[in-house]
Design a protein around this motif. Structure first.
Motif, PDB file in Angstrom:
ATOM      1  N   GLY A   1     -70.278 -48.371 -84.322  1.00 36.59           N
ATOM      2  CA  GLY A   1     -69.822 -49.755 -84.308  1.00 36.59           C
ATOM      3  C   GLY A   1     -70.074 -50.445 -82.996  1.00 36.59           C
ATOM      4  N   ALA A   2     -70.742 -49.786 -82.078  1.00 32.87           N
ATOM      5  CA  ALA A   2     -71.049 -50.438 -80.812  1.00 32.87           C
ATOM      6  C   ALA A   2     -72.393 -49.937 -80.336  1.00 32.87           C
ATOM      7  CB  ALA A   2     -69.983 -50.143 -79.769  1.00 32.87           C
ATOM      8  N   ARG A   3     -72.991 -50.711 -79.458  1.00 37.96           N
ATOM      9  CA  ARG A   3     -74.336 -50.351 -79.013  1.00 37.96           C
ATOM     10  C   ARG A   3     -74.362 -49.766 -77.608  1.00 37.96           C
ATOM     11  NH1 ARG A   3     -78.471 -52.918 -81.877  1.00 37.96           N
ATOM     12  NH2 ARG A   3     -79.767 -53.144 -80.048  1.00 37.96           N
ATOM     13  N   LEU A   4     -73.395 -50.100 -76.802  1.00 37.91           N
ATOM     14  CA  LEU A   4     -73.456 -49.636 -75.422  1.00 37.91           C
ATOM     15  C   LEU A   4     -72.245 -48.775 -75.059  1.00 37.91           C
ATOM     16  CD1 LEU A   4     -75.468 -50.078 -73.115  1.00 37.91           C
ATOM     17  CD2 LEU A   4     -73.909 -51.750 -72.199  1.00 37.91           C
ATOM     18  N   THR A   5     -71.066 -49.312 -75.236  1.00 35.26           N
ATOM     19  CA  THR A   5     -69.853 -48.549 -74.934  1.00 35.26           C
ATOM     20  C   THR A   5     -69.272 -48.083 -76.257  1.00 35.26           C
ATOM     21  OG1 THR A   5     -68.698 -50.629 -74.943  1.00 35.26           O
ATOM     22  CG2 THR A   5     -69.337 -49.771 -72.820  1.00 35.26           C
ATOM     23  N   MET A   6     -69.677 -46.874 -76.639  1.00 39.37           N
ATOM     24  CA  MET A   6     -69.463 -46.475 -78.023  1.00 39.37           C
ATOM     25  C   MET A   6     -68.016 -46.116 -78.347  1.00 39.37           C
ATOM     26  SD  MET A   6     -72.652 -46.279 -77.372  1.00 39.37           S
ATOM     27  CE  MET A   6     -73.840 -45.021 -77.137  1.00 39.37           C
ATOM     28  N   ASN A   7     -67.295 -45.471 -77.425  1.00 38.77           N
ATOM     29  CA  ASN A   7     -65.908 -45.067 -77.665  1.00 38.77           C
ATOM     30  C   ASN A   7     -65.775 -44.260 -78.955  1.00 38.77           C
ATOM     31  OD1 ASN A   7     -65.425 -46.654 -75.483  1.00 38.77           O
ATOM     32  ND2 ASN A   7     -64.765 -48.401 -76.692  1.00 38.77           N
ATOM     33  N   TYR A   8     -66.665 -43.329 -79.153  1.00 41.08           N
ATOM     34  CA  TYR A   8     -66.733 -42.620 -80.423  1.00 41.08           C
ATOM     35  C   TYR A   8     -65.975 -41.299 -80.337  1.00 41.08           C
ATOM     36  CZ  TYR A   8     -69.057 -40.783 -84.612  1.00 41.08           C
ATOM     37  OH  TYR A   8     -69.343 -40.259 -85.837  1.00 41.08           O
ATOM     38  N   MET A   9     -65.860 -40.758 -79.135  1.00 36.59           N
ATOM     39  CA  MET A   9     -65.187 -39.472 -78.989  1.00 36.59           C
ATOM     40  C   MET A   9     -63.681 -39.683 -78.883  1.00 36.59           C
ATOM     41  SD  MET A   9     -67.764 -37.234 -78.347  1.00 36.59           S
ATOM     42  CE  MET A   9     -69.487 -37.352 -77.966  1.00 36.59           C
ATOM     43  N   VAL A  10     -62.933 -38.869 -79.546  1.00 39.04           N
ATOM     44  CA  VAL A  10     -61.481 -38.854 -79.358  1.00 39.04           C
ATOM     45  C   VAL A  10     -61.081 -37.404 -79.138  1.00 39.04           C
ATOM     46  CG1 VAL A  10     -60.945 -40.910 -80.701  1.00 39.04           C
ATOM     47  CG2 VAL A  10     -61.108 -38.695 -81.840  1.00 39.04           C
ATOM     48  N   PRO A  11     -59.941 -37.154 -78.493  1.00 41.93           N
ATOM     49  CA  PRO A  11     -59.500 -35.767 -78.366  1.00 41.93           C
ATOM     50  C   PRO A  11     -59.362 -35.148 -79.745  1.00 41.93           C
ATOM     51  CG  PRO A  11     -58.224 -37.185 -76.937  1.00 41.93           C
ATOM     52  CD  PRO A  11     -59.057 -38.075 -77.766  1.00 41.93           C
ATOM     53  N   GLY A  12     -60.052 -34.067 -79.999  1.00 41.46           N
ATOM     54  CA  GLY A  12     -59.963 -33.405 -81.285  1.00 41.46           C
ATOM     55  C   GLY A  12     -61.170 -33.632 -82.165  1.00 41.46           C
ATOM     56  N   GLY A  13     -62.115 -34.398 -81.739  1.00 45.73           N
ATOM     57  CA  GLY A  13     -63.290 -34.597 -82.583  1.00 45.73           C
ATOM     58  C   GLY A  13     -63.933 -35.927 -82.307  1.00 45.73           C
ATOM     59  N   VAL A  14     -64.396 -36.567 -83.382  1.00 47.37           N
ATOM     60  CA  VAL A  14     -64.954 -37.895 -83.231  1.00 47.37           C
ATOM     61  C   VAL A  14     -64.129 -38.861 -84.069  1.00 47.37           C
ATOM     62  CG1 VAL A  14     -67.269 -37.152 -82.668  1.00 47.37           C
ATOM     63  CG2 VAL A  14     -66.640 -37.466 -85.053  1.00 47.37           C
ATOM     64  N   MET A  15     -64.317 -40.156 -83.811  1.00 48.83           N
ATOM     65  CA  MET A  15     -63.400 -41.133 -84.379  1.00 48.83           C
ATOM     66  C   MET A  15     -63.551 -41.269 -85.884  1.00 48.83           C
ATOM     67  SD  MET A  15     -62.743 -44.901 -82.964  1.00 48.83           S
ATOM     68  CE  MET A  15     -61.651 -44.686 -81.604  1.00 48.83           C
ATOM     69  N   HIS A  16     -64.793 -41.400 -86.367  1.00 46.29           N
ATOM     70  CA  HIS A  16     -64.999 -41.441 -87.811  1.00 46.29           C
ATOM     71  C   HIS A  16     -66.233 -40.625 -88.161  1.00 46.29           C
ATOM     72  CE1 HIS A  16     -64.903 -45.637 -86.077  1.00 46.29           C
ATOM     73  NE2 HIS A  16     -66.083 -45.226 -85.724  1.00 46.29           N
ATOM     74  N   ASP A  17     -66.446 -40.522 -89.485  1.00 45.40           N
ATOM     75  CA  ASP A  17     -67.562 -39.694 -89.932  1.00 45.40           C
ATOM     76  C   ASP A  17     -68.879 -40.439 -89.720  1.00 45.40           C
ATOM     77  OD1 ASP A  17     -68.669 -37.467 -90.816  1.00 45.40           O
ATOM     78  OD2 ASP A  17     -67.839 -37.522 -92.854  1.00 45.40           O
ATOM     79  N   LEU A  18     -69.954 -39.687 -89.864  1.00 45.75           N
ATOM     80  CA  LEU A  18     -71.272 -40.294 -89.696  1.00 45.75           C
ATOM     81  C   LEU A  18     -71.544 -41.283 -90.817  1.00 45.75           C
ATOM     82  CD1 LEU A  18     -73.433 -37.182 -88.808  1.00 45.75           C
ATOM     83  CD2 LEU A  18     -72.787 -39.032 -87.287  1.00 45.75           C
ATOM     84  N   HIS A  19     -72.346 -42.261 -90.509  1.00 48.53           N
ATOM     85  CA  HIS A  19     -72.794 -43.210 -91.527  1.00 48.53           C
ATOM     86  C   HIS A  19     -73.719 -42.474 -92.495  1.00 48.53           C
ATOM     87  CE1 HIS A  19     -74.970 -46.733 -93.133  1.00 48.53           C
ATOM     88  NE2 HIS A  19     -73.844 -47.367 -92.878  1.00 48.53           N
ATOM     89  N   PRO A  20     -73.693 -42.804 -93.785  1.00 46.44           N
ATOM     90  CA  PRO A  20     -74.524 -42.050 -94.741  1.00 46.44           C
ATOM     91  C   PRO A  20     -76.007 -42.032 -94.400  1.00 46.44           C
ATOM     92  CG  PRO A  20     -72.985 -43.498 -95.884  1.00 46.44           C
ATOM     93  CD  PRO A  20     -72.791 -43.761 -94.437  1.00 46.44           C
ATOM     94  N   SER A  21     -76.500 -43.117 -93.810  1.00 45.13           N
ATOM     95  CA  SER A  21     -77.945 -43.139 -93.548  1.00 45.13           C
ATOM     96  C   SER A  21     -78.302 -42.581 -92.170  1.00 45.13           C
ATOM     97  CB  SER A  21     -78.481 -44.563 -93.680  1.00 45.13           C
ATOM     98  OG  SER A  21     -77.955 -45.371 -92.655  1.00 45.13           O
ATOM     99  N   PHE A  22     -77.327 -41.975 -91.499  1.00 41.98           N
ATOM    100  CA  PHE A  22     -77.562 -41.488 -90.135  1.00 41.98           C
ATOM    101  C   PHE A  22     -78.744 -40.539 -90.068  1.00 41.98           C
ATOM    102  CE2 PHE A  22     -76.771 -38.299 -86.817  1.00 41.98           C
ATOM    103  CZ  PHE A  22     -76.650 -39.103 -85.710  1.00 41.98           C
ATOM    104  N   GLN A  23     -78.720 -39.519 -90.950  1.00 41.04           N
ATOM    105  CA  GLN A  23     -79.764 -38.492 -90.888  1.00 41.04           C
ATOM    106  C   GLN A  23     -81.143 -39.093 -91.040  1.00 41.04           C
ATOM    107  OE1 GLN A  23     -77.997 -35.827 -93.741  1.00 41.04           O
ATOM    108  NE2 GLN A  23     -78.511 -34.095 -92.410  1.00 41.04           N
ATOM    109  N   GLN A  24     -81.273 -39.971 -92.029  1.00 48.32           N
ATOM    110  CA  GLN A  24     -82.579 -40.553 -92.301  1.00 48.32           C
ATOM    111  C   GLN A  24     -83.065 -41.371 -91.110  1.00 48.32           C
ATOM    112  OE1 GLN A  24     -84.519 -39.688 -94.748  1.00 48.32           O
ATOM    113  NE2 GLN A  24     -86.040 -40.945 -93.667  1.00 48.32           N
ATOM    114  N   ARG A  25     -82.137 -42.122 -90.517  1.00 44.55           N
ATOM    115  CA  ARG A  25     -82.560 -43.006 -89.420  1.00 44.55           C
ATOM    116  C   ARG A  25     -82.934 -42.204 -88.179  1.00 44.55           C
ATOM    117  NH1 ARG A  25     -80.023 -48.843 -89.406  1.00 44.55           N
ATOM    118  NH2 ARG A  25     -81.694 -48.944 -87.891  1.00 44.55           N
ATOM    119  N   VAL A  26     -82.234 -41.115 -87.953  1.00 45.36           N
ATOM    120  CA  VAL A  26     -82.609 -40.283 -86.800  1.00 45.36           C
ATOM    121  C   VAL A  26     -83.992 -39.691 -87.022  1.00 45.36           C
ATOM    122  CG1 VAL A  26     -82.045 -38.207 -85.519  1.00 45.36           C
ATOM    123  CG2 VAL A  26     -80.250 -39.812 -86.104  1.00 45.36           C
ATOM    124  N   LYS A  27     -84.258 -39.285 -88.267  1.00 51.22           N
ATOM    125  CA  LYS A  27     -85.589 -38.732 -88.551  1.00 51.22           C
ATOM    126  C   LYS A  27     -86.666 -39.795 -88.353  1.00 51.22           C
ATOM    127  CE  LYS A  27     -84.157 -35.157 -91.710  1.00 51.22           C
ATOM    128  NZ  LYS A  27     -83.854 -34.922 -93.131  1.00 51.22           N
TER     129      LYS A  27
END
Lengths: 156, 358, 391, 186
Positions: free
Chosen positions: C172-198
């Motif tokens: 949800g952000a491009r520069l200051t992501m704030n994605y990590m939280v203690p215990g894991g990450v904030m939310h799950d990956l977006h469904p198209s994540f894998q495809q876009r990384v490829k």
């Protein structure tokens, strides 16, 4: 060198130091408490001793405990990959300790930072001037617990 | 056939019939002056938009595309903006010289226009030392930069001026030597004669390898002389902010900017004249039909085509190469270009004496 | 070109404009002059202020003046809870915000003694490596621009942009992501994540040769970089350099290899080492490091385990009394987070050992005696991010 | 007065005015720039005389060479915005007298000298003719002065190199000392 061997070795070098090991929490590093007056000689030995070879000072900071200050040095060896933490208790009103900037040059900048943030006087430091604070900064040291900035203080 | 020379002649005839000779000359001078100034303005506009489009094309972006069709009026809008901006003069500056410097740059660039043949029989002043005039007058250019750097009372500007002085004075040598190569071949400094000597082939083709070396040296040297990247040490913005024109703003900055582009045009025009036959069309030996078709293309199009090709080459350098360091820059000149062009000149002289060219 | 330097040596001396911070008077010769590079200067990429003593074009002394963007994050964190303070650290080294957050999350987890699920670990590593590539891409473009080559900047940004798009979708952000939280990450990956990384990796592989053509193989670039700012391995260690800066001098200091965190010990990748110690070595380290990051992503992208992306933790976190230190490898070097806890909901003292601060301190050492034009090449390859230095 | 005369007087005024300004100004850099304008004015007179080659050489040598050299030496020794000290009155009077004496001497010489009209035809100043004349060894050729001047230039070049080399030896150890000192600090 395992932590046990390290402890023995350190005790050999500086018998007056108290050595702790926080095993359960934290990374399990050995903490050595030294007197400020002994610090310089101890640091030189840590650096020079073949078996120890602590050549990398990766963190240098200070903690304000309201009653006293504690200098914290994190050291590691790039050859043996062992870490220790050295702590020195300082008087809060007139904190002073020998500089180690000629042993680990990175200390020069870090000590300047601690100097202006906590007011610790590093004896024999080559260039102890303000680094981060604006020119002509007078008054209390901003990282101490009792620092109050009347203008910009954020309270939460 | 429609040509510039016919227009010029008819204007001259009409004026001669209606005025006495003194007035004719004065009116013709005014016309020439107005023409040069408008060519100046036009060149500035065209070259700036060209530079921006070329750089955009190389940098996978679109470039200006809002003002006018395909952003073609962008440089016009920029000019307007620069015109209405306040021209600041820093405190402690030498105000007289500070304000004079951009005008010197402009005047020098205008003077350099005189001996250039823009088309067949279309030339302001065909003096018999044409190319020497160009290299002489262009050496005044450095004065304006030194003046600007000194008068700004700014250390960055001063360093820029120092660098620029050292750079231009050294690169003038190899530029001059490579011009000399053509002069030796032609036996004349006159622009019209140099062009005429290329009727049966351009010097870059006729002169074998040494002429090609002279051409390459010339392009490198003039890129340095006009302070263009990769030799833009005088204004190296990541080291000296903007070098000698750090303190300039508004129209005075625009004059420097314009002078730079006009200088690029002039050196490319000289390069095209010396090595690529000026307005001469491209001919191949005995292919009569092909040559005839080439002759149908107006001479002005040949001239501007070649010139803009060279300008594109210089822009291409700018957008692909990193900048040199000052010592490397001077090494390149004194250790490589100058000896090469000197030896090359000797070879060319031998070729000219023995007649080893086509 | 000794002659030119000799002439320039006679530059007039100009009065010292500054103040209490003025460099020491000793060593300041009659013919020297002082110029201020920054706080507003195109080559400093931020509000870094360098006071440079020049002898002609030769640098005699470089004196950094810091603090123009100092926000005292360490002091701020003392009044923020353990969940909140992580977000402030995104603003430190804003180009590897993810990895900063990662270090903080690791430190808090160490105190709480929570295990994080394998899926979260993989996601964290993936994000770290993507951030590393993005950061190096920006560095590459900015450094090339310092040397006067503008075009690589836009080519580098083309790749960086597609990483930012991936980040935007998931975090949800491009520069200051704030994605990590203690215990894991904030939310799950977006469904198209894998495809876009490829897709991104395909793009990267098809374009990577452009850098070699524009920079690595360019003779001017090599002349500008080779034997410039030479830093020996001993000095690199002594000055506390980490990351690519130290690895360019042949110091093995990759935290991912030496003190593996998360799943790095199960991954196959090489620690990139160059032995030259000059700017070109540092450049090569970063360029090759990007390829190693691609290698890591390739191993993980098809093997993201199913499961939770976060361990449930309490709403208000309390760390036990004690001291905690965690370190990670950011794009710039080793970031250490040192938390002293008194058992309250906020840290008693927190210290960020930022890589930029130590890397900057070496600048004076390596810049001495070189030309002014070399300074930008050195600053470029030290990869300074000013908020990281000032904190 | 024809247009040609007007141009001559314009150029002559330009030369004289800037020459005067050049010696009276107290900004040293401006003095160099005024000198530049004077030299350009002289080049203009050559152009007016249609000696284009000499005019171009005047610009190349004096403007592109000498003035740039003067400006460089100003850069290396002076400071922006500083004015030179005011000259004393007696010095001024003395200088004026000397200038006047020199001027009078020249004028007297010019008026006393009888210029003989020659019946030789002037050569057309094309590059070819100039080049041939320059290397000609018969009467009216300039081969000897040309070679003498080139020897002078060579001597000057060697002198420059010698001076530059000697200075370098003096400076170098000093720099090394500086770096040693700095090493101690860091």
């Amino acid at each position: 060198m395992t932590n046990e061997e390290l402890k023995i070795k350190l005790a050999e070098i500086l018998p007056t130091a108290t050595i702790e090991e926080a095993a359960e929490i934290g990374p399990g590093w050995i903490t050595v408490n030294v007197e400020p007056i002994e610090w310089l000689a101890f640091a030189q030995q840590l650096r020079k001793e073949e078996a120890l070879h602590f050549n990398f000072l990766f963190c240098l900071t200070c903690i304000d405990w309201k009653t006293h200050l504690t200098m914290v040095y994190h050291l590691r060896s790039t050859i043996f990959h062992h870490n220790i933490v050295v702590k020195a208790k300082l008087d809060r009103d007139k904190p002073a300790i020998e500089t180690v900037s000629h042993i680990w040059r990175t200390a020069e900048f870090h000590e300047r930072e601690v100097y202006e943030m906590f007011g610790v006087d590093f004896l024999n430091h080559p260039d102890l001037r303000l680094l981060i604070l604006p020119d002509g900064w007078e008054g209390k040291n901003p990282m101490r617990k009792d620092f109050e900035d009347p203008v910009n203080m954020i309270r939460l | 056939m429609w040509s510039f020379s016919n227009i010029a002649n008819s204007i001259h005839e009409w004026l001669s019939n209606n005025f006495n000779p003194t007035w004719t000359i004065i009116i013709e001078m005014v016309i020439a002056g107005v023409a040069v100034i408008s060519l100046f303005a036009l060149l500035g506009l065209v070259l700036v938009i060209m530079e921006r489009k070329v750089s955009a094309w190389m940098q996978i972006r679109l470039g200006p595309n809002r003002v006018g069709p395909k952003g073609m009026f962008q440089s016009l809008a920029d000019t307007l903006k620069l015109l209405v901006k306040e021209g600041l003069t820093p405190g402690g500056a030498d105000k007289f010289l500070f304000n004079l410097a951009p005008f010197i740059a402009m005047i020098v660039a205008m003077l350099l226009m005189a001996p250039i043949a823009f088309a067949k029989d279309f030339q302001l002043w065909d003096l018999n030392i044409g190319v020497l005039f160009v290299s002489a007058v262009s050496s005044i250019m450095v004065i304006s930069i030194l003046m600007a750097g000194w008068a700004s009372n700014n250390k960055y500007s001063l360093m820029g001026a120092m660098r620029s002085g050292a750079q231009i004075v050294s690169y003038e040598l190899s530029a001059g030597l490579s011009i000399l190569a053509v002069v030796v071949m032609t036996g004349s400094l006159q622009v019209s004669e140099i062009i005429e000597s290329q009727r049966n082939g351009w010097w870059i083709f006729k002169g074998h390898l040494p002429m090609l070396i002279a051409f390459v040296t010339f392009i490198i040297a003039v890129t340095a002389e006009t302070n263009r990247a990769p030799f833009d040490l005088a204004e190296a913005e990541s080291e000296l902010t903007a070098g000698f024109h750090t303190e300039y703003s508004g129209m005075k900055f625009a004059l420097f900017f314009l002078a730079e582009y006009v200088n690029v045009f002039i050196v490319c025009a000289i390069g095209a004249t010396l090595f690529l036959g000026g307005w001469m069309p491209f001919h191949i030996g005995k292919w009569e039909g092909f040559n005839h078709v080439m002759d149908y293309i107006p001479s002005s199009i040949w001239f501007f085509g070649k010139t803009f090709f060279l300008i594109f080459l210089i822009m291409w350098f700018r957008w692909t190469f990193p900048r040199l360091r000052i010592d490397q820059l001077l090494n390149l000149e004194w250790k490589y270009l100058l000896p090469i062009s000197m030896i090359n000149l000797l070879i060319v002289t031998a070729m000219a004496i023995l007649g080893w060219h086509f | 070109m000794e002659g030119f330097g000799e002439v320039l040596k006679m530059y007039r001396k100009t009065e010292i404009i500054n103040d209490s911070k003025a460099p020491p008077a000793e060593g300041f010769g009659e013919a020297d002059m002082i110029i201020n590079v920054g706080p507003q200067h195109p080559a400093t990429h931020g509000v870094l202020h360098l006071v440079i003593t020049l002898n002609g074009e030769t640098i005699k002394n470089v004196e950094p003046h810091l603090g123009y963007i100092h926000r005292s994050i360490e002091k701020m964190c003392e009044s923020l809870s353990y969940r909140q303070f992580i977000y402030v650290t995104s603003r430190m080294d804003y180009l590897s915000a993810h990895i900063n957050n990662h270090a903080c999350a690791l430190c808090v987890e160490q105190g709480l003694q929570v295990e994080i699920p394998p899926r979260a670990q993989v996601i964290r590593v993936l994000m770290d490596e993507l951030t590393r590539i993005a950061s190096h891409e920006l560095w590459l473009g900015a450094m090339a621009m310092d040397l006067g080559a503008f075009t690589p900047f836009f080519h580098a940004f083309r790749e960086r942009e597609s990483i930012n798009d991936i980040m935007e979708e998931t975090c949800g952000a491009r520069l200051t992501m704030n994605y990590m939280v203690p215990g894991g990450v904030m939310h799950d990956l977006h469904p198209s994540f894998q495809q876009r990384v490829k897709d991104f990796m395909q793009l990267y592989k098809s374009k990577v040769h452009e850098y070699d053509e524009m920079l690595t193989g360019n003779i001017i670039f090599q002349n500008r970089m080779k034997n410039v700012g030479v830093l020996s391995a001993e000095d690199a260690i002594s000055y506390g350099c980490t990351g690519p800066t130290a690895r360019g001098s042949g110091v093995s200091c990759d935290v991912r290899k030496l003190y593996p965190y998360e799943i790095y010990n199960t991954l196959e990748f090489d620690e990139v080492l160059e032995t030259g110690g000059d700017s070109f070595s540092r450049y090569m380290v970063r360029v090759r490091e990007m390829q190693q990051s691609i290698r890591i992503i390739e191993q993980l992208i098809d093997n993201i385990p199913e499961g939770d992306f976060q361990t449930k933790t309490k709403a208000v976190l309390k760390l036990p009394k004690g001291e905690f230190y965690s370190r990670v490898e950011t794009a710039r070097g080793e970031l250490g987070v040192y938390i002293v806890s008194e058992g309250a909901t906020t840290p008693y003292r927190i210290k960020f050992r930022s890589p930029g601060f130590s890397n900057l301190s070496v600048l004076n050492h390596i810049a001495k005696g070189s030309k002014l034009g070399d300074l930008v090449a050195m600053m470029g390859t030290l990869d300074l991010v000013i908020p990281d230095i000032d904190r | 007065m024809t247009g040609s005369d007007i141009i001559f007087y314009l150029l002559a005024t330009l030369c004289v005015v800037f020459a005067l300004l050049s010696v009276t100004t107290r900004h040293i850099f401006r003095a160099a720039i005024y000198l530049l304008f004077t030299l350009i004015g002289i080049a203009g007179i050559y152009f007016w005389l249609q000696y284009e080659f000499i005019a171009a050489v005047q610009i190349v040598v004096y403007v592109g060479g000498i003035v740039v050299l003067i400006i460089f030496s100003i850069f290396l020794t002076q400071q922006t915005g500083e004015q030179l000290p005011k000259q004393k009155l007696d010095r001024k009077i003395f200088a004026a007298l000397v200038v006047f004496a020199g001027f009078a001497l020249t004028m007297v010489q010019i008026y006393q000298h009888t210029f003989i009209e020659t019946d030789e035809i002037a050569i057309t100043p094309t590059v070819e003719n100039i080049g041939k004349k320059m290397l000609a060894v018969d009467s009216g050729g300039y081969a000897l002065p040309f070679e003498v001047i080139s020897i002078l230039l060579l001597a000057a070049l060697i002198g420059c190199i010698v001076i530059a080399l000697r200075e370098k030896k003096n400076i170098e150890p000093q720099i090394q000392d500086d770096t040693e000192e700095h090493k101690g600090i860091v």
